[in-house]
Write a protein that holds these residues in place. Structure first.
Motif, PDB file in Angstrom:
ATOM      1  N   VAL A  32       0.784  -1.231   0.000  1.00  0.00           N
ATOM      2  CA  VAL A  32       0.000   0.000   0.000  1.00  0.00           C
ATOM      3  C   VAL A  32       0.821   1.288   0.000  1.00  0.00           C
ATOM      4  O   VAL A  32       0.474   2.246  -0.688  1.00  0.00           O
ATOM      5  N   VAL A  33       1.891   1.349   0.753  1.00  0.00           N
ATOM      6  CA  VAL A  33       2.632   2.602   0.977  1.00  0.00           C
ATOM      7  C   VAL A  33       3.092   3.242  -0.330  1.00  0.00           C
ATOM      8  O   VAL A  33       3.655   2.589  -1.194  1.00  0.00           O
ATOM      9  N   GLY A  34       2.782   4.528  -0.440  1.00  0.00           N
ATOM     10  CA  GLY A  34       3.218   5.324  -1.578  1.00  0.00           C
ATOM     11  C   GLY A  34       2.314   5.281  -2.788  1.00  0.00           C
ATOM     12  O   GLY A  34       2.507   6.039  -3.730  1.00  0.00           O
ATOM     13  N   LYS A  35       1.312   4.421  -2.802  1.00  0.00           N
ATOM     14  CA  LYS A  35       0.422   4.294  -3.957  1.00  0.00           C
ATOM     15  C   LYS A  35      -0.876   5.058  -3.699  1.00  0.00           C
ATOM     16  O   LYS A  35      -1.312   5.190  -2.561  1.00  0.00           O
ATOM     17  N   LEU A  36      -1.481   5.522  -4.761  1.00  0.00           N
ATOM     18  CA  LEU A  36      -2.743   6.242  -4.680  1.00  0.00           C
ATOM     19  C   LEU A  36      -3.889   5.261  -4.878  1.00  0.00           C
ATOM     20  O   LEU A  36      -3.915   4.511  -5.856  1.00  0.00           O
ATOM     21  N   PHE A  37      -4.842   5.247  -3.930  1.00  0.00           N
ATOM     22  CA  PHE A  37      -5.981   4.341  -4.000  1.00  0.00           C
ATOM     23  C   PHE A  37      -7.294   5.114  -3.938  1.00  0.00           C
ATOM     24  O   PHE A  37      -7.444   6.032  -3.124  1.00  0.00           O
ATOM     25  N   ALA A  38      -8.242   4.738  -4.796  1.00  0.00           N
ATOM     26  CA  ALA A  38      -9.619   5.195  -4.673  1.00  0.00           C
ATOM     27  C   ALA A  38     -10.302   4.152  -3.788  1.00  0.00           C
ATOM     28  O   ALA A  38      -9.938   2.970  -3.814  1.00  0.00           O
ATOM     29  N   TYR A  39     -11.269   4.568  -2.982  1.00  0.00           N
ATOM     30  CA  TYR A  39     -11.929   3.615  -2.101  1.00  0.00           C
ATOM     31  C   TYR A  39     -13.427   3.875  -2.026  1.00  0.00           C
ATOM     32  O   TYR A  39     -13.906   4.972  -2.269  1.00  0.00           O
ATOM     33  N   SER A  40     -14.152   2.809  -1.692  1.00  0.00           N
ATOM     34  CA  SER A  40     -15.589   2.905  -1.403  1.00  0.00           C
ATOM     35  C   SER A  40     -15.867   1.953  -0.249  1.00  0.00           C
ATOM     36  O   SER A  40     -15.311   0.859  -0.192  1.00  0.00           O
ATOM     37  N   LYS A 103      -5.770  -9.010   0.172  1.00  0.00           N
ATOM     38  CA  LYS A 103      -5.424  -8.638  -1.197  1.00  0.00           C
ATOM     39  C   LYS A 103      -6.383  -9.355  -2.146  1.00  0.00           C
ATOM     40  O   LYS A 103      -6.524 -10.568  -2.090  1.00  0.00           O
ATOM     41  N   ILE A 104      -7.049  -8.585  -3.024  1.00  0.00           N
ATOM     42  CA  ILE A 104      -7.968  -9.170  -4.002  1.00  0.00           C
ATOM     43  C   ILE A 104      -7.201  -9.517  -5.268  1.00  0.00           C
ATOM     44  O   ILE A 104      -7.302 -10.614  -5.783  1.00  0.00           O
ATOM     45  N   ASP A 105      -6.439  -8.576  -5.790  1.00  0.00           N
ATOM     46  CA  ASP A 105      -5.577  -8.818  -6.939  1.00  0.00           C
ATOM     47  C   ASP A 105      -4.402  -7.860  -6.855  1.00  0.00           C
ATOM     48  O   ASP A 105      -4.216  -7.207  -5.829  1.00  0.00           O
ATOM     49  N   TYR A 106      -3.617  -7.757  -7.892  1.00  0.00           N
ATOM     50  CA  TYR A 106      -2.394  -6.959  -7.831  1.00  0.00           C
ATOM     51  C   TYR A 106      -2.643  -5.466  -7.689  1.00  0.00           C
ATOM     52  O   TYR A 106      -1.718  -4.714  -7.406  1.00  0.00           O
ATOM     53  N   ARG A 107      -3.901  -5.011  -7.863  1.00  0.00           N
ATOM     54  CA  ARG A 107      -4.209  -3.584  -7.762  1.00  0.00           C
ATOM     55  C   ARG A 107      -5.281  -3.252  -6.738  1.00  0.00           C
ATOM     56  O   ARG A 107      -5.644  -2.091  -6.598  1.00  0.00           O
ATOM     57  N   SER A 108      -5.848  -4.229  -6.058  1.00  0.00           N
ATOM     58  CA  SER A 108      -6.954  -3.911  -5.145  1.00  0.00           C
ATOM     59  C   SER A 108      -6.911  -4.768  -3.884  1.00  0.00           C
ATOM     60  O   SER A 108      -6.328  -5.841  -3.863  1.00  0.00           O
ATOM     61  N   ILE A 113     -12.231  -3.742   9.783  1.00  0.00           N
ATOM     62  CA  ILE A 113     -11.867  -3.667  11.194  1.00  0.00           C
ATOM     63  C   ILE A 113     -11.866  -5.083  11.750  1.00  0.00           C
ATOM     64  O   ILE A 113     -12.832  -5.832  11.550  1.00  0.00           O
ATOM     65  N   ALA A 114     -10.784  -5.465  12.403  1.00  0.00           N
ATOM     66  CA  ALA A 114     -10.662  -6.816  12.963  1.00  0.00           C
ATOM     67  C   ALA A 114     -11.845  -7.106  13.875  1.00  0.00           C
ATOM     68  O   ALA A 114     -12.175  -6.316  14.753  1.00  0.00           O
ATOM     69  N   GLY A 115     -12.500  -8.230  13.630  1.00  0.00           N
ATOM     70  CA  GLY A 115     -13.649  -8.632  14.430  1.00  0.00           C
ATOM     71  C   GLY A 115     -14.968  -8.061  13.947  1.00  0.00           C
ATOM     72  O   GLY A 115     -16.028  -8.463  14.414  1.00  0.00           O
ATOM     73  N   LEU A 116     -14.936  -7.118  13.012  1.00  0.00           N
ATOM     74  CA  LEU A 116     -16.161  -6.519  12.467  1.00  0.00           C
ATOM     75  C   LEU A 116     -16.109  -6.601  10.940  1.00  0.00           C
ATOM     76  O   LEU A 116     -15.919  -5.608  10.256  1.00  0.00           O
ATOM     77  N   GLY A 117     -16.282  -7.809  10.412  1.00  0.00           N
ATOM     78  CA  GLY A 117     -16.163  -8.033   8.978  1.00  0.00           C
ATOM     79  C   GLY A 117     -17.110  -7.210   8.128  1.00  0.00           C
ATOM     80  O   GLY A 117     -16.845  -6.953   6.959  1.00  0.00           O
ATOM     81  N   PHE A 118     -18.240  -6.760   8.706  1.00  0.00           N
ATOM     82  CA  PHE A 118     -19.195  -5.957   7.934  1.00  0.00           C
ATOM     83  C   PHE A 118     -18.696  -4.528   7.720  1.00  0.00           C
ATOM     84  O   PHE A 118     -19.171  -3.834   6.827  1.00  0.00           O
ATOM     85  N   ALA A 119     -17.752  -4.075   8.517  1.00  0.00           N
ATOM     86  CA  ALA A 119     -17.219  -2.709   8.416  1.00  0.00           C
ATOM     87  C   ALA A 119     -15.944  -2.748   7.570  1.00  0.00           C
ATOM     88  O   ALA A 119     -14.858  -2.985   8.071  1.00  0.00           O
ATOM     89  N   TYR A 120     -16.113  -2.530   6.269  1.00  0.00           N
ATOM     90  CA  TYR A 120     -14.981  -2.653   5.360  1.00  0.00           C
ATOM     91  C   TYR A 120     -14.975  -1.542   4.313  1.00  0.00           C
ATOM     92  O   TYR A 120     -15.971  -0.868   4.088  1.00  0.00           O
ATOM     93  N   CYS A 121     -13.834  -1.393   3.668  1.00  0.00           N
ATOM     94  CA  CYS A 121     -13.682  -0.514   2.510  1.00  0.00           C
ATOM     95  C   CYS A 121     -12.917  -1.286   1.444  1.00  0.00           C
ATOM     96  O   CYS A 121     -11.986  -2.023   1.761  1.00  0.00           O
ATOM     97  N   ASP A 122     -13.319  -1.119   0.202  1.00  0.00           N
ATOM     98  CA  ASP A 122     -12.598  -1.702  -0.928  1.00  0.00           C
ATOM     99  C   ASP A 122     -11.741  -0.616  -1.557  1.00  0.00           C
ATOM    100  O   ASP A 122     -12.203   0.513  -1.755  1.00  0.00           O
ATOM    101  N   PHE A 123     -10.498  -0.966  -1.853  1.00  0.00           N
ATOM    102  CA  PHE A 123      -9.522  -0.020  -2.380  1.00  0.00           C
ATOM    103  C   PHE A 123      -9.039  -0.489  -3.746  1.00  0.00           C
ATOM    104  O   PHE A 123      -8.749  -1.670  -3.935  1.00  0.00           O
ATOM    105  N   TYR A 124      -8.954   0.461  -4.680  1.00  0.00           N
ATOM    106  CA  TYR A 124      -8.512   0.173  -6.042  1.00  0.00           C
ATOM    107  C   TYR A 124      -7.392   1.135  -6.384  1.00  0.00           C
ATOM    108  O   TYR A 124      -7.577   2.348  -6.277  1.00  0.00           O
ATOM    109  N   GLN A 125      -6.250   0.585  -6.796  1.00  0.00           N
ATOM    110  CA  GLN A 125      -5.116   1.451  -7.111  1.00  0.00           C
ATOM    111  C   GLN A 125      -5.500   2.381  -8.251  1.00  0.00           C
ATOM    112  O   GLN A 125      -6.068   1.977  -9.254  1.00  0.00           O
TER     113      GLN A 125
END
Length: 154
Positions: A32-40, A103-108, A113-125
């Motif tokens: 992740v460090v140094g890369k720009l990610f869009a998230y939802s 990690k979903i794939d090489y860009r996302s 939050i640990a223990g709260l699987g419903f509270a998530y964000c998806d990130f796309y480089q």
């Protein structure tokens, strides 16, 4: 607002699908460090951000997916490795949330939050340079044939 920014930014070091690979804190940091990610996020929150090697975060956020996009930043040391977890240190919060990074794939990836699987964000480089190269170049100015002057040969 601070909690939302913290959750989103801390999730920046986080992914889930049938073939998701869970990353340890050092692997997540390298990914992740140094890369720009869009998230939802699950609640509609969206934006774009970058995590720096010192644990600081800079980006934008639209809480709940409503209203104007806002600038957000978190100081150095906000995101850090705590034992075997990636956690967010935020002054004013009674707890220090830690995150699961898949990690979903090489860009996302997905951060939750640990223990709260419903509270998530998806990130796309997000690579703005690639978008510039994928678009056809626009002409410097419109020059319809009817507006061009004929050559001076008279």
């Amino acid at each position: 607002m601070l909690l939302r920014v913290a959750v989103v930014c801390a999730c920046v070091l986080g992914a889930a699908s049938a073939v998701a690979e869970e990353l340890g804190p050092d692997q997540a940091r390298a990914f992740v460090v140094g890369k720009l990610f869009a998230y939802s996020c699950f609640d509609g929150t969206a934006g774009m951000g970058r995590v720096f090697s010192d644990g600081s975060v800079v980006g934008t956020i639209r809480p709940g997916g409503r209203g104007a996009m806002r600038f957000a930043s978190l100081p150095a040391g906000t995101l850090r490795v705590e034992g075997t977890a990636m956690c967010a240190h935020l002054s004013g919060l009674p707890i220090e949330p830690c995150f699961k990074v898949q990690k979903i794939d090489y860009r996302s990836f997905r951060g939750s939050i640990a223990g709260l699987g419903f509270a998530y964000c998806d990130f796309y480089q997000h690579n703005p340079r690639a978008q510039l190269m994928s678009r056809a170049p626009a002409p410097a100015w419109p020059t319809p044939m009817a507006t061009l002057r004929p050559a001076i040969e008279e």
